[in-house]
Every structure is written in structure tokens, then in C-alpha cells.
Design an enzyme around this catalytic site. Sequence first.
Site, PDB file in Angstrom:
ATOM      1  N   HIS A 117       0.758  -1.273  -0.051  1.00 32.10           N
ATOM      2  CA  HIS A 117       0.062   0.044   0.029  1.00 32.10           C
ATOM      3  C   HIS A 117       0.998   1.279  -0.038  1.00 32.10           C
ATOM      4  O   HIS A 117       1.290   1.624   0.859  1.00 32.10           O
ATOM      5  CB  HIS A 117      -1.046  -0.040   1.248  1.00 32.10           C
ATOM      6  CG  HIS A 117      -1.925   1.066   1.090  1.00 32.10           C
ATOM      7  ND1 HIS A 117      -2.840   0.971   0.215  1.00 32.10           N
ATOM      8  CD2 HIS A 117      -2.248   2.224   1.662  1.00 32.10           C
ATOM      9  CE1 HIS A 117      -3.578   2.114   0.250  1.00 32.10           C
ATOM     10  NE2 HIS A 117      -3.573   2.900   1.256  1.00 32.10           N
ATOM     11  N   HIS A 161       0.955   5.255  -1.460  1.00 31.86           N
ATOM     12  CA  HIS A 161       0.730   6.658  -2.268  1.00 31.86           C
ATOM     13  C   HIS A 161       1.931   7.411  -2.524  1.00 31.86           C
ATOM     14  O   HIS A 161       2.462   8.027  -1.721  1.00 31.86           O
ATOM     15  CB  HIS A 161      -0.306   7.554  -1.690  1.00 31.86           C
ATOM     16  CG  HIS A 161      -1.422   6.595  -0.807  1.00 31.86           C
ATOM     17  ND1 HIS A 161      -2.381   6.239  -1.831  1.00 31.86           N
ATOM     18  CD2 HIS A 161      -1.848   6.182   0.234  1.00 31.86           C
ATOM     19  CE1 HIS A 161      -3.232   5.546  -1.266  1.00 31.86           C
ATOM     20  NE2 HIS A 161      -3.090   5.633   0.165  1.00 31.86           N
ATOM     21  N   GLN A 211       2.804  11.118  -1.717  1.00 33.23           N
ATOM     22  CA  GLN A 211       2.674  11.492  -0.212  1.00 33.23           C
ATOM     23  C   GLN A 211       4.268  11.483   0.303  1.00 33.23           C
ATOM     24  O   GLN A 211       4.343  12.143   1.525  1.00 33.23           O
ATOM     25  CB  GLN A 211       1.610  10.669   0.316  1.00 33.23           C
ATOM     26  CG  GLN A 211       0.140  10.897  -0.051  1.00 33.23           C
ATOM     27  CD  GLN A 211      -0.737  10.244   0.748  1.00 33.23           C
ATOM     28  OE1 GLN A 211      -0.459   9.569   1.805  1.00 33.23           O
ATOM     29  NE2 GLN A 211      -2.013  10.241   0.360  1.00 33.23           N
ATOM     30  N   ARG A 246      -5.417  15.454   5.752  1.00 32.93           N
ATOM     31  CA  ARG A 246      -5.802  15.233   4.384  1.00 32.93           C
ATOM     32  C   ARG A 246      -5.918  16.524   3.656  1.00 32.93           C
ATOM     33  O   ARG A 246      -5.770  16.702   2.821  1.00 32.93           O
ATOM     34  CB  ARG A 246      -7.143  14.484   4.274  1.00 32.93           C
ATOM     35  CG  ARG A 246      -7.759  14.016   3.165  1.00 32.93           C
ATOM     36  CD  ARG A 246      -8.627  13.469   3.036  1.00 32.93           C
ATOM     37  NE  ARG A 246      -9.902  14.192   3.329  1.00 32.93           N
ATOM     38  CZ  ARG A 246     -11.050  13.904   2.727  1.00 32.93           C
ATOM     39  NH1 ARG A 246     -11.423  12.936   2.186  1.00 32.93           N
ATOM     40  NH2 ARG A 246     -12.121  14.781   2.786  1.00 32.93           N
ATOM     41  N   ARG A 278     -16.929   5.504   0.706  1.00 32.95           N
ATOM     42  CA  ARG A 278     -17.293   6.938   0.517  1.00 32.95           C
ATOM     43  C   ARG A 278     -17.146   7.480  -0.745  1.00 32.95           C
ATOM     44  O   ARG A 278     -17.743   8.485  -1.038  1.00 32.95           O
ATOM     45  CB  ARG A 278     -16.732   7.850   1.912  1.00 32.95           C
ATOM     46  CG  ARG A 278     -15.255   7.985   1.937  1.00 32.95           C
ATOM     47  CD  ARG A 278     -14.557   8.615   3.343  1.00 32.95           C
ATOM     48  NE  ARG A 278     -13.548   8.096   3.597  1.00 32.95           N
ATOM     49  CZ  ARG A 278     -12.268   8.529   3.043  1.00 32.95           C
ATOM     50  NH1 ARG A 278     -12.187   9.470   2.463  1.00 32.95           N
ATOM     51  NH2 ARG A 278     -11.198   7.942   3.566  1.00 32.95           N
ATOM     52  N   HIS A 334      -6.258  -0.818   5.639  1.00 37.72           N
ATOM     53  CA  HIS A 334      -6.838  -0.391   7.078  1.00 37.72           C
ATOM     54  C   HIS A 334      -7.990  -0.950   7.497  1.00 37.72           C
ATOM     55  O   HIS A 334      -9.060  -0.063   7.788  1.00 37.72           O
ATOM     56  CB  HIS A 334      -6.801   1.152   6.847  1.00 37.72           C
ATOM     57  CG  HIS A 334      -5.897   2.176   6.183  1.00 37.72           C
ATOM     58  ND1 HIS A 334      -4.530   1.941   6.957  1.00 37.72           N
ATOM     59  CD2 HIS A 334      -6.013   2.830   5.275  1.00 37.72           C
ATOM     60  CE1 HIS A 334      -3.908   2.880   6.182  1.00 37.72           C
ATOM     61  NE2 HIS A 334      -4.569   3.377   4.965  1.00 37.72           N
ATOM     62  N   ASP A 387       2.319   3.095   2.845  1.00 35.52           N
ATOM     63  CA  ASP A 387       1.113   4.280   2.798  1.00 35.52           C
ATOM     64  C   ASP A 387       1.376   5.467   2.461  1.00 35.52           C
ATOM     65  O   ASP A 387       1.817   5.962   1.365  1.00 35.52           O
ATOM     66  CB  ASP A 387       0.316   3.859   3.912  1.00 35.52           C
ATOM     67  CG  ASP A 387      -1.080   4.675   3.872  1.00 35.52           C
ATOM     68  OD1 ASP A 387      -1.244   5.359   3.017  1.00 35.52           O
ATOM     69  OD2 ASP A 387      -1.997   4.558   5.021  1.00 35.52           O
TER      70      ASP A 387
HETATM   71 ZN   LIG Z   1      -4.071   4.698   1.702  1.00 37.03          ZN
END
Ligand SMILES: [Zn+2]
Length: 467
Positions: free
Chosen positions: A64, A66, A69, A90, A217, A280, A331
Amino acid sequence: MTSIHPQQIFAKFILLADGWQENVLLEHDSNGVITKIKPQTEKPANFSGKVIDGAVIPGMVNNHSHAFQWAMAGLGEASGSSKDSFWTWRKAMYGFVENIEPEDLNHIASALYMQMLKAGYTSVGEFHYLHHDKKGGFYENPAEMSMQIFEAAKNSGIDVTLLPVFYRYSGFGPQAPNDGQKRFIHSQDDYGRLLEQVHLLSSEYNQSYGIAPHSLRAVDKSDLEFAVKALRSQSESAPVHIHIAEQTKEVNDCVAHYGQRPVEWLYDNLSPDDKWCLIHATHLTDGEVKSIAGSKAVVSICTTTEANLGDGFFPMLDYKAQGGRWSVGSDSHISVNAIEELRWLEYQQRLREHSRTVLVDGANSSTGHWLWTQAAQGGAQSLQQPVGQIAVGYKANFVELNLESLVFTGKSREQLLDAFIFNHQADNDAINTVWIRGKKVVEQGNHISQEDIIDDFKKSMARLQVG
Ligand SMILES: [Zn+2]
């Protein structure tokens, strides 16, 4: 140039599926897939292959990531005026995302993947959601940013599974996306087209792919069904990754909208199986733990990011007791270090249980061995790739431990993985070389293209005015 003759590697000390073996001759094909393993043998006369002197273990899977980031790791640690939360972090992340150009994504991801390799990660699952230009429009090539991830894999040498994110809404309802999300958004038709291009790119770059509906979501039931169907029309086995229950707010919003918790809803409405990976899966009831373990899906535990964002604890002991499959991811990349993800997963249990050596395979066994091998194999399953163990039919993705390191001084072979994970030093030199598909990409702790990758990374970071 590829060779039709098998390549040979002679490993003096190697961790195979049935334990440590000495003097092992391996052969792999031109794609780096192991075709033969001969333990307890002599190095052949006129041997022209490669010899590995240290202790060889399977590379770790980081399922995982990103990538972009990483450029903001360390930037979210000053206190704000209100109580800091995942949601304020975020917001800061969205501000940073605004300025990233394709070249920057390439440079950041290349440097990040180089760091991963140096840390013993040989595969990465890139949960990739930065698709569009700064205004939220398509690039001339709508798969431009996906291509940059494959380019970064090529620059660094890591094995990547690209998981293009399907993102439509800002919240349950569905709520329209906000301005900070404009670079992430696709309609179903546009996502279907992106997936076709990613499929072509993955074979062009000799890499793999899957899908990543962002979260419950960000997509609704019809979107999820659409994405899975589109994927299955292209591939029987490619994986499906989704963020599932990271934050209590997310769980509460899901209950308010669907009348069910996220994992409950997912298992009632779709059929997650062993090709699914739940990222998660932090907030679970006993019934949800049972559903995931029973489905043979993999959970991705991102120990250090979940701690950094104050997410909560994954119910590891209950899940382990039911034979649940798991893996690790870095992550947000506030720590690019497989050892740290695993060590702190064990330490979480020790602190909670007031106990020691919790994550083991029964009595008299090694914690380090269980953590490393289970995480590598769970990670491999989650990417549906032949990695995570050293066996015929699997890629020759290896980490060579440096037996000259003080970390291993005086340790027996059964203690090596415990020392690797639990004797962690600031000047850690425990990893010597890293091999991807039978080729060295890290040597004496340095990446083979280190200088170029660092130069490019610095250029992008200066342009993005970070730091
Ligand atoms: Zn993530």
C-alpha cells in the site's frame, strides 16, 4: 538482450520454504522466474553465474503506497490551531497535490522506490489516485500519470502492481467531489477506459495491475460492481484493493448512510475473495473479523502511518487466531522501513497484552521469522504475484543480509530474522544487496542508479518548494 539459457545463482545460505539451507544452486529464466533449486550441492565447475555470500531471504512486499505523499512526509507534524486529526492532515495533503506535474510524480516515485529497495521491499502496490492535470482535466494521454508510475518502477528496478484508483464522490450520499479532489475523479466510462490503458501499459512495462475503488465513501455500489466487472473482463486474477475502515468517522458515516458498518456492508453486497485486499481494516467487530478471515482476503496493515494519523489498532490477535491473511504497506511513507512496520505490529500486541513474543507460530518459534514470512506471503497474495517466497515458479526477488553487520554478530541462523527485526540500529547496515528478478539493484546498501535518482528528486522538491 535476453538469454535463452538459464541464469545461475549460487547462494551459500538461503531461506527456502522449508527453512534455512546451505549451498543452494538456483536457476532462473530471462524474466527472473526461478526454474530450479538444488540445495546442499557444490558450486559447479566453471561456474559463471553469481555467488551470494550473505544470508538470502525473500524480499518484502509493500502493498500500500501513495507515492506522491512521500514528498510531504514530516510536514504534518506542527500543531495547528484546532485539534489535529486525519481530516486536517488530508486537507494539507490536498494543498500539496495541487502542484505536482507528471515529471515530479516520476521523480518522487523513483526516489521513493529506490528507498523501498534499500529497505528490503522488492514489490510495491501503488494505490494511485493522482490522475488529472491541475485543473482536473484529462492529460493528452489520460493514462499519463499511470505511465509515470511504471517509468518510476523502471528507473528504480522495483516490481510494481499499479492499482489505479476509482474515485467519484467526497462522501456517502453520494456527495459531489470537492475542489481538492479534482485530480482524482472519473466517471464509470472514463475509469473503464483508463483501465484498458493500464492493462496495455502493464504488459508493455512487464509489470502488473489491479483496481482500487478508493473507499465506500468515494464510490457507490454500482461503481464497485462496474469496476470489478471491467477488471474481470480483462483479467481473471488481478487484485482489488480498497480502503475500508480507517477512521471511526468513516465507520459512523457508513452506518448513518447504509445502516451497516463498512466491512459488514461490503460482505453483504459484494463477494470479496482471496483476490481482495482490505486496507486499514482498523475498526472491526468480531463478526467483521470472522468475515474477512473466512473469505481469505488479505488485510493491509500500515502500522506506522496508522500510528501517525491516530487511526487505531487492528485487532491482530483475534484475526490471527482465525487464520486471517495479512500484509504491510508504508502508505504515506512517514517510515519506509519494512522492519519498523513489523516490529511495531508486534510491539502493539506486547503493550496491549502485557506479554512478549506474541506474533509467532506456536511455542518455541521465532517472532521475526513469522512476521517476515507471513507478511511477504500475504503481500504476494494481495498483489497476485509470484513473489514473497523463494521457490520454483517465483521471482528471484531477494534481500541479502550482511552477516558482517554487528546486528548479526554472535547470532545463530535460527536467530537471524529476530536479530534483523528486533536488533535495529541507527547506522543499520543489515541489508547488503537486493535482487529483483535475478538482477542486483542495491549493492553494499547503495542503489545502482542512486545519483541520478537523487538529482531528479531534488529538482522536483525544489520546484515544489517543499522544505
Ligand atoms: Zn491509503
